[in-house]
Write a protein that holds these residues in place. Structure first.
Motif, PDB file in Angstrom:
ATOM      1  N   GLN A   1       0.830  -1.211   0.000  1.00 22.22           N
ATOM      2  CA  GLN A   1       0.000   0.000   0.000  1.00 22.22           C
ATOM      3  C   GLN A   1       0.863   1.260   0.000  1.00 22.22           C
ATOM      4  O   GLN A   1       0.612   2.204  -0.772  1.00 22.22           O
ATOM      5  N   CYS A   2       1.889   1.277   0.828  1.00 22.85           N
ATOM      6  CA  CYS A   2       2.756   2.458   0.910  1.00 22.85           C
ATOM      7  C   CYS A   2       3.539   2.673  -0.383  1.00 22.85           C
ATOM      8  O   CYS A   2       3.707   3.810  -0.831  1.00 22.85           O
TER       9      CYS A   2
ATOM     10  N   ARG B   1       1.142   4.075  -2.998  1.00 24.63           N
ATOM     11  CA  ARG B   1       0.790   5.472  -2.710  1.00 24.63           C
ATOM     12  C   ARG B   1       1.967   6.413  -2.926  1.00 24.63           C
ATOM     13  O   ARG B   1       1.774   7.612  -3.124  1.00 24.63           O
TER      14      ARG B   1
ATOM     15  N   LEU C   1      -6.764   0.907  -3.189  1.00 22.18           N
ATOM     16  CA  LEU C   1      -5.968   1.464  -4.276  1.00 22.18           C
ATOM     17  C   LEU C   1      -6.785   1.475  -5.561  1.00 22.18           C
ATOM     18  O   LEU C   1      -7.667   0.636  -5.763  1.00 22.18           O
TER      19      LEU C   1
END
Length: 205
Positions: free
Chosen positions: A24-25, A28, A70
């Protein structure tokens, strides 16, 4: 042409939350993310986060994007036996990869140069191409053979980053402990983040 971004492999060690948060990081942060999930990782996902991760590449991509909030196109997932994936070739694989969490079995296979799955082959490619491999083992206690495999990988240039969160930042929730480990992984993958202050500083690290 070599794929851009970072590969992330999810294996069957407890702590799939670390790998999912890392994915996820990275997404992003604007990094193209290439995801692999072993059969054991899919089993752990059902146990630890009540989430079914499909085996098929397209379905796995969609499931992960939905679970992590996402947008479509943020990830590219591959099946374990998808040998035509760019990750299987030195001419196509990204130069950065994290195995998070990493089972001791995967640790042994990568240290021994085995390539019985796409995860192992992808890690082997990163090592032979002198890329950046980060392995995040989640096991305790560690046997002599586990430690020897970690030493072998460290000597090959890999970063061995155990899932061992600190407490000096006074975590208030489980997510804070997950972010501590993920922040260190992002540091070693050379990806900027804002998951917490660096030691001795007050700003995001």
């Amino acid at each position: 042409m070599r794929a851009e971004g970072v590969s992330v492999a999810l294996t069957g060690a407890s702590g799939i939350q670390y790998g999912l948060r890392l994915i996820q990081c990275l997404a992003r942060a604007g990094e193209p993310v290439h995801v692999l999930a072993s059969a054991a990782a899919r089993h752990v996902a059902a146990l630890e986060i009540d989430t079914e991760l499909p085996r098929e590449a397209e379905a796995l991509t969609a499931a992960l994007e939905a679970h992590l909030g996402l947008g479509a196109g943020a990830l590219s997932a591959y099946a374990e036996d998808q040998w035509t994936a760019p990750l299987a070739s030195g001419s196509g694989a990204p130069r950065r990869m994290a195995i998070c969490p990493c089972t001791t079995g995967t640790l042994a296979a990568v240290a021994g140069g085995h390539s019985d799955s796409l995860i192992e082959r992808a890690a082997d490619v990163v090592l032979k191409e002198r890329g950046r491999l980060v392995v995040v083992p989640r096991e305790t206690p560690l046997s002599t053979i586990h430690l020897e495999h970690m030493l072998s990988l460290a000597r090959m240039g890999a970063t061995v980053l155990p899932a061992s969160p600190g407490f000096y930042h006074r975590p208030a929730a489980v997510g804070d402990l997950v972010d501590f480990v993920v922040a260190r992984a992002l540091d070693h993958l050379e990806v900027a983040h804002g998951l917490g202050p660096q030691w001795g500083g007050s700003g995001p690290g």
